[in-house]
Motif scaffolding. Structure first.
Motif, PDB file in Angstrom:
ATOM      1  N   PRO A 109      16.685  15.698   1.094  1.00  0.00           N
ATOM      2  CA  PRO A 109      15.766  14.582   0.851  1.00  0.00           C
ATOM      3  C   PRO A 109      14.634  14.903  -0.125  1.00  0.00           C
ATOM      4  N   GLY A 110      14.243  16.170  -0.229  1.00  0.00           N
ATOM      5  CA  GLY A 110      13.148  16.531  -1.143  1.00  0.00           C
ATOM      6  C   GLY A 110      13.454  16.206  -2.594  1.00  0.00           C
ATOM      7  N   TYR A 111      14.741  16.066  -2.930  1.00  0.00           N
ATOM      8  CA  TYR A 111      15.106  15.799  -4.320  1.00  0.00           C
ATOM      9  C   TYR A 111      15.758  14.428  -4.465  1.00  0.00           C
ATOM     10  N   VAL A 128       0.851  -1.190   0.000  1.00  0.00           N
ATOM     11  CA  VAL A 128       0.000   0.000   0.000  1.00  0.00           C
ATOM     12  C   VAL A 128       0.886   1.239   0.000  1.00  0.00           C
ATOM     13  N   VAL A 129       0.505   2.205  -0.843  1.00  0.00           N
ATOM     14  CA  VAL A 129       1.277   3.440  -0.953  1.00  0.00           C
ATOM     15  C   VAL A 129       0.311   4.612  -0.895  1.00  0.00           C
ATOM     16  N   VAL A 130       0.765   5.703  -0.287  1.00  0.00           N
ATOM     17  CA  VAL A 130      -0.097   6.875  -0.196  1.00  0.00           C
ATOM     18  C   VAL A 130       0.449   7.973  -1.106  1.00  0.00           C
ATOM     19  N   ARG A 131      -0.462   8.599  -1.851  1.00  0.00           N
ATOM     20  CA  ARG A 131      -0.109   9.612  -2.855  1.00  0.00           C
ATOM     21  C   ARG A 131      -0.746  10.947  -2.477  1.00  0.00           C
ATOM     22  N   ASN A 132       0.112  11.983  -2.344  1.00  0.00           N
ATOM     23  CA  ASN A 132      -0.422  13.323  -2.086  1.00  0.00           C
ATOM     24  C   ASN A 132      -0.268  14.144  -3.368  1.00  0.00           C
ATOM     25  N   GLY A 133       0.801  14.942  -3.483  1.00  0.00           N
ATOM     26  CA  GLY A 133       0.951  15.769  -4.683  1.00  0.00           C
ATOM     27  C   GLY A 133       1.555  15.009  -5.856  1.00  0.00           C
ATOM     28  N   GLY A 134       2.107  13.832  -5.608  1.00  0.00           N
ATOM     29  CA  GLY A 134       2.695  13.027  -6.688  1.00  0.00           C
ATOM     30  C   GLY A 134       3.991  13.596  -7.240  1.00  0.00           C
ATOM     31  N   HIS A 135       4.676  14.475  -6.488  1.00  0.00           N
ATOM     32  CA  HIS A 135       5.871  15.147  -7.005  1.00  0.00           C
ATOM     33  C   HIS A 135       7.181  14.472  -6.637  1.00  0.00           C
ATOM     34  N   SER A 136       7.128  13.328  -6.000  1.00  0.00           N
ATOM     35  CA  SER A 136       8.376  12.661  -5.657  1.00  0.00           C
ATOM     36  C   SER A 136       9.190  12.425  -6.937  1.00  0.00           C
ATOM     37  N   PHE A 137      10.389  12.989  -6.992  1.00  0.00           N
ATOM     38  CA  PHE A 137      11.231  12.813  -8.184  1.00  0.00           C
ATOM     39  C   PHE A 137      11.546  11.343  -8.391  1.00  0.00           C
ATOM     40  N   PHE A 180       0.565   6.796   7.876  1.00  0.00           N
ATOM     41  CA  PHE A 180      -0.042   7.620   6.828  1.00  0.00           C
ATOM     42  C   PHE A 180      -0.677   8.849   7.471  1.00  0.00           C
ATOM     43  N   ILE A 181      -0.206  10.010   7.065  1.00  0.00           N
ATOM     44  CA  ILE A 181      -0.677  11.266   7.657  1.00  0.00           C
ATOM     45  C   ILE A 181      -2.137  11.500   7.276  1.00  0.00           C
ATOM     46  N   GLU A 182      -2.957  11.760   8.290  1.00  0.00           N
ATOM     47  CA  GLU A 182      -4.370  12.077   8.040  1.00  0.00           C
ATOM     48  C   GLU A 182      -4.544  13.584   7.941  1.00  0.00           C
ATOM     49  N   GLY A 229      11.114  20.383   2.934  1.00  0.00           N
ATOM     50  CA  GLY A 229      10.189  21.438   2.546  1.00  0.00           C
ATOM     51  C   GLY A 229      10.706  22.837   2.816  1.00  0.00           C
ATOM     52  N   TRP A 230      11.292  23.448   1.803  1.00  0.00           N
ATOM     53  CA  TRP A 230      11.897  24.774   1.931  1.00  0.00           C
ATOM     54  C   TRP A 230      11.309  25.707   0.888  1.00  0.00           C
ATOM     55  N   GLY A 231      10.980  26.931   1.283  1.00  0.00           N
ATOM     56  CA  GLY A 231      10.367  27.823   0.300  1.00  0.00           C
ATOM     57  C   GLY A 231      10.668  29.287   0.521  1.00  0.00           C
ATOM     58  N   ALA A 240       6.436  27.503   2.882  1.00  0.00           N
ATOM     59  CA  ALA A 240       6.698  26.213   2.232  1.00  0.00           C
ATOM     60  C   ALA A 240       7.148  26.475   0.801  1.00  0.00           C
ATOM     61  N   GLY A 241       7.181  25.415  -0.006  1.00  0.00           N
ATOM     62  CA  GLY A 241       7.826  25.460  -1.315  1.00  0.00           C
ATOM     63  C   GLY A 241       7.134  26.315  -2.356  1.00  0.00           C
ATOM     64  N   THR A 242       7.820  26.461  -3.483  1.00  0.00           N
ATOM     65  CA  THR A 242       7.365  27.377  -4.522  1.00  0.00           C
ATOM     66  C   THR A 242       6.396  26.731  -5.507  1.00  0.00           C
ATOM     67  N   CYS A 243       6.314  25.415  -5.524  1.00  0.00           N
ATOM     68  CA  CYS A 243       5.466  24.778  -6.540  1.00  0.00           C
ATOM     69  C   CYS A 243       4.069  24.545  -5.964  1.00  0.00           C
ATOM     70  N   SER A 271       1.654  17.054   2.557  1.00  0.00           N
ATOM     71  CA  SER A 271       2.154  15.936   3.377  1.00  0.00           C
ATOM     72  C   SER A 271       3.515  15.461   2.875  1.00  0.00           C
ATOM     73  N   GLY A 272       3.620  15.242   1.565  1.00  0.00           N
ATOM     74  CA  GLY A 272       4.894  14.787   1.001  1.00  0.00           C
ATOM     75  C   GLY A 272       5.989  15.815   1.247  1.00  0.00           C
ATOM     76  N   HIS A 273       5.631  17.092   1.181  1.00  0.00           N
ATOM     77  CA  HIS A 273       6.584  18.190   1.379  1.00  0.00           C
ATOM     78  C   HIS A 273       7.068  18.204   2.835  1.00  0.00           C
TER      79      HIS A 273
HETATM   80  C1  LIG Z   1       8.091  20.775  -9.665  1.00  0.00           C
HETATM   81  C2  LIG Z   1       8.608  20.533  -8.258  1.00  0.00           C
HETATM   82  C3  LIG Z   1       8.884  21.630  -7.445  1.00  0.00           C
HETATM   83  C4  LIG Z   1       9.354  21.437  -6.134  1.00  0.00           C
HETATM   84  N1  LIG Z   1       9.620  22.522  -5.356  1.00  0.00           N
HETATM   85  C5  LIG Z   1      10.112  22.360  -4.106  1.00  0.00           C
HETATM   86  C6  LIG Z   1      10.428  23.483  -3.275  1.00  0.00           C
HETATM   87  O1  LIG Z   1      10.234  24.643  -3.656  1.00  0.00           O
HETATM   88  N2  LIG Z   1      10.953  23.238  -2.042  1.00  0.00           N
HETATM   89  C7  LIG Z   1      11.172  21.963  -1.583  1.00  0.00           C
HETATM   90  O2  LIG Z   1      11.626  21.808  -0.449  1.00  0.00           O
HETATM   91  N3  LIG Z   1      10.861  20.885  -2.335  1.00  0.00           N
HETATM   92  C8  LIG Z   1      10.351  21.053  -3.575  1.00  0.00           C
HETATM   93  N4  LIG Z   1      10.064  19.953  -4.348  1.00  0.00           N
HETATM   94  C9  LIG Z   1      10.288  18.618  -3.779  1.00  0.00           C
HETATM   95  C10 LIG Z   1       9.016  18.153  -3.060  1.00  0.00           C
HETATM   96  O3  LIG Z   1       8.825  18.915  -1.882  1.00  0.00           O
HETATM   97  C11 LIG Z   1       9.154  16.674  -2.657  1.00  0.00           C
HETATM   98  O4  LIG Z   1       9.369  15.895  -3.808  1.00  0.00           O
HETATM   99  C12 LIG Z   1       7.908  16.191  -1.925  1.00  0.00           C
HETATM  100  O5  LIG Z   1       8.205  14.996  -1.234  1.00  0.00           O
HETATM  101  C13 LIG Z   1       6.737  15.960  -2.868  1.00  0.00           C
HETATM  102  O6  LIG Z   1       5.572  15.701  -2.133  1.00  0.00           O
HETATM  103  P1  LIG Z   1       4.228  15.256  -2.895  1.00  0.00           P
HETATM  104  O7  LIG Z   1       3.193  15.034  -1.878  1.00  0.00           O
HETATM  105  O8  LIG Z   1       3.937  16.221  -3.986  1.00  0.00           O
HETATM  106  O9  LIG Z   1       4.673  13.907  -3.593  1.00  0.00           O
HETATM  107  P2  LIG Z   1       4.182  12.395  -3.422  1.00  0.00           P
HETATM  108  O10 LIG Z   1       4.902  11.684  -4.506  1.00  0.00           O
HETATM  109  O11 LIG Z   1       2.712  12.290  -3.396  1.00  0.00           O
HETATM  110  O12 LIG Z   1       4.732  12.001  -1.993  1.00  0.00           O
HETATM  111  C14 LIG Z   1       6.107  12.009  -1.661  1.00  0.00           C
HETATM  112  C15 LIG Z   1       6.369  10.953  -0.576  1.00  0.00           C
HETATM  113  O13 LIG Z   1       5.565  11.249   0.574  1.00  0.00           O
HETATM  114  C16 LIG Z   1       4.690  10.152   0.841  1.00  0.00           C
HETATM  115  N5  LIG Z   1       3.399  10.679   1.277  1.00  0.00           N
HETATM  116  C17 LIG Z   1       2.568  11.508   0.610  1.00  0.00           C
HETATM  117  N6  LIG Z   1       1.476  11.758   1.356  1.00  0.00           N
HETATM  118  C18 LIG Z   1       1.614  11.068   2.511  1.00  0.00           C
HETATM  119  C19 LIG Z   1       0.807  10.909   3.671  1.00  0.00           C
HETATM  120  N7  LIG Z   1      -0.373  11.498   3.793  1.00  0.00           N
HETATM  121  N8  LIG Z   1       1.272  10.123   4.669  1.00  0.00           N
HETATM  122  C20 LIG Z   1       2.462   9.492   4.572  1.00  0.00           C
HETATM  123  N9  LIG Z   1       3.251   9.595   3.480  1.00  0.00           N
HETATM  124  C21 LIG Z   1       2.834  10.382   2.464  1.00  0.00           C
HETATM  125  C22 LIG Z   1       4.569   9.390  -0.466  1.00  0.00           C
HETATM  126  O14 LIG Z   1       4.188   8.042  -0.268  1.00  0.00           O
HETATM  127  C23 LIG Z   1       5.976   9.539  -1.016  1.00  0.00           C
HETATM  128  O15 LIG Z   1       6.845   8.625  -0.390  1.00  0.00           O
HETATM  129  C24 LIG Z   1       9.568  20.121  -5.649  1.00  0.00           C
HETATM  130  C25 LIG Z   1       9.286  19.022  -6.476  1.00  0.00           C
HETATM  131  C26 LIG Z   1       8.814  19.223  -7.771  1.00  0.00           C
HETATM  132  C27 LIG Z   1       8.520  18.035  -8.652  1.00  0.00           C
END
Ligand SMILES: Cc1cc2nc3c(=O)[nH]c(=O)nc-3n(C[C@H](O)[C@H](O)[C@H](O)COP(=O)(O)OP(=O)(O)OC[C@H]3O[C@@H](n4cnc5c(N)ncnc54)[C@H](O)[C@@H]3O)c2cc1C
Length: 527
Positions: free
Chosen positions: A477-479, A94-103, A229-231, A177-179, A161-164, A170-172
């Protein structure tokens, strides 16, 4: 030395001991039946449903082949609990998806995906000056709600928090998470009062500085969903003493000017600038001419910015821009205007209201990218190092390289300067004290190009990084990059001590490895 050896042994012991659940892949029908048992109203999508693609695809198309068997569209905490309980019952991942931005594509899976997009309520508490956001919120939605609340209450309330705008809150939080308010308020994790979490047995628990302290530490930078999993997250808001902001976006062209201003930036941005100013530097080439671009945000009016910043900026751009040109860089906005600028939304002509900003959910789903990053305590100042960066732009190995200023920030938890905070500050796993975060990468339009993109960035990395990193090697770790982290150990992200601590917390929180997705395996080398 003895200390280092014992840390190494402890880490190795955890590598060997760490458990993960044995995965048994089940059919969508089996999983759906189980989810319905625990959460009868849950909406689910299988691979043949029309809405499936949009529900599982993240921003990095490199991983689009990793399709979940079933997506659960989370609208209640019962849906999250059902996902965990069914993972236990069926032996499924099981995997949890928030913004889907994990590189690294850490929120992709071939098992059950809990898609949090629709789980996005936001509640303000004016008495405690806190805001609680459900875990599916993206940053743009949180910023929009804060602007609305500021208009209603007459106080300028921020969470930095971040610029995007489409990055998930949650993922941030999990991955540092720096912005754009970073030097004033620190990482997003520094602003958290408490987190509600569904744990590895499917129960809702509260995590804070006083309850489940270990998890509170791990969730604010440990960059893995395997602690639970963060609620929802409750943030402490910072009330600014201004409702005016200055946005700066300026470029210098020509390699010699770039070197001069770039060197000034590296000293001024993280060290000499007041904490009200957070700026970043981006390299680029336009019409064959190299340039450096400074973007940033000052918390205050243009009048105050000129009083506090002008002398330093005139010195920084001496001989390149005159006084009135420097003054013109400080453009004043209201809160919405400033957020539109720093999130880059303004360049697309909007949004025009906080409500519109809250609705921003358009993901860039056309690209494949490979990015990596370093945290730097020392910075570059050698002309040749700049020339090499531009050479890699010209050769097509990089199309992005940015420095974010992190030094000089004030830690709102105790008012201390970040730079003076102990690098191994034990309140969260995030490494402190660095001056600059560098991240760099390359983007392609099709996932077939991914291997080429990766090879090019790696080539640039091997050439450039020796100029940047002196001594210890730290990454942000964010990248995280999947292929990189396959070969790395957590200490590069958190330091050895924090890595051991995170592994212990993870194992205690989830002894069966139910929540242990790929991310934790890579980061803590748990098998
Ligand atoms: C275009 C872009 C711009 C960005 N800008 C910045 C920036 O300005 N500053 C910065 O610091 N970082 C930045 N990032 C990096 C970003 O903060 C990290 O990649 C972050 O982890 C993405 O979170 P997400 O929820 O969007 O991704 P996701 O892929 O949804 O989640 C990332 C991780 O967190 C887990 N997760 C998500 N939700 C939960 C939950 N509810 N409970 C437990 N685990 C959870 C996922 O399973 C996964 O392991 C950027 C990334 C991109 C692609």
């Amino acid at each position: 030395m003895t200390f280092q050896i014992s840390l190494f042994l402890a880490l190795t012991a955890y590598i060997l001991q760490s458990s993960s659940a044995l995965i048994t892949h089940r059919s969508a029908a089996e999983i759906a039946e189980c989810i319905a048992k625990y959460s009868p109203d849950a909406t689910v999508y299988g691979q043949s449903d029309n809405a499936f693609y949009q529900s599982y695809i993240g921003t990095n198309l490199a991983f689009e082949d990793e399709k979940p068997e079933l997506v659960v569209i989370v609208t209640s905490v019962e849906d999250i609990k059902a996902g965990v309980k069914c993972a236990i019952e069926l032996g499924e991942e099981v995997v949890v998806r928030n913004g889907g931005h994990s590189f690294a594509g850490y929120s992709y899976t071939s098992g059950i995906m809990l898609n949090l997009d629709a789980y996005n309520a936001i509640d303000f508490n004016r008495v405690s000056n806190e805001v609680t956001v459900q875990s599916g919120n993206r940053l743009g939605r949180v910023y929009g709600a804060l602007i609305e609340e500021s208009e209603r209450s007459g106080n300028t309330q921020v969470v930095g928090a971040g610029t995007c705008p489409t990055v998930g809150a949650s993922g941030h939080t999990l991955c540092a998470g720096w912005g754009m308010f970073g030097r004033k308020v620190g990482y997003i994790g520094d602003q958290i009062a408490s987190i509600d979490l569904v744990n590895a047995t499917g129960e809702l628990i509260t995590v804070s500085e006083t309850a489940n302290k270990d998890l509170f530490y791990a969730l604010r930078g440990g960059c893995s969903s395997s602690f639970g999993f963060i609620e929802s997250i409750t943030f402490r808001m910072t009330t600014l003493d201004t409702d005016r902001f200055v946005y700066i976006d300026t470029r210098v062209y020509d390699i010699d000017n770039v070197v001069r201003v770039g060197n000034w930036f590296q000293q001024y941005g993280p060290e000499d600038a007041p904490p009200e100013l957070t700026i970043q530097w981006t390299f680029g080439i336009g019409g064959g001419v190299p340039y450096g671009r400074i973007r940033g945000l000052f918390l205050g009016s243009a009048t105050v910015a000129k009083k506090e910043l002008l002398a330093d900026w005139e010195a920084g751009f001496d001989g390149i821009y005159n006084q009135s040109e420097v003054e013109d860089m400080f453009v004043e906005y209201d809160y919405l205007g400033a957020v539109n600028e720093f999130t880059g939304l303004a360049s697309n002509g909007g949004p025009y209201s906080a409500l519109e900003l809250m609705a921003t959910d358009e993901l860039d789903r056309e690209t494949v990218f490979y990015k990596n990053s370093y945290l730097q305590f020392e910075v570059i100042n050698d002309r040749q190092a700049y020339v090499k960066i531009f050479n890699h732009f010209e050769d097509g190995n990089l199309d992005f390289l940015q420095w974010k200023c992190m030094g000089g920030a004030v830690d709102i938890r105790d008012g201390k300067e970040m730079g003076s905070v102990d690098r191994w500050d034990q309140r969260s796993p995030v490494i402190r004290g660095q001056r600059i975060q560098t991240h760099y990468g390359l983007t392609a339009k099709s996932w077939q190009d991914y291997e080429d993109v990766k090879a090019r960035v790696t080539l640039a990395e091997q050439d450039l990084v020796p100029d940047w990193v002196s001594g210890d090697l730290w990454r942000y770790p964010g990248y995280l990059v999947r292929e990189y982290s396959d070969n790395a150990t957590g200490p590069e992200y958190f330091g050895a001590e924090n890595t051991v601590k995170l592994a212990v917390i993870r194992r205690t929180a989830d002894p069966e490895g139910t929540l242990l997705a790929l991310s934790a395996k890579d980061l803590y080398k748990a098998t």
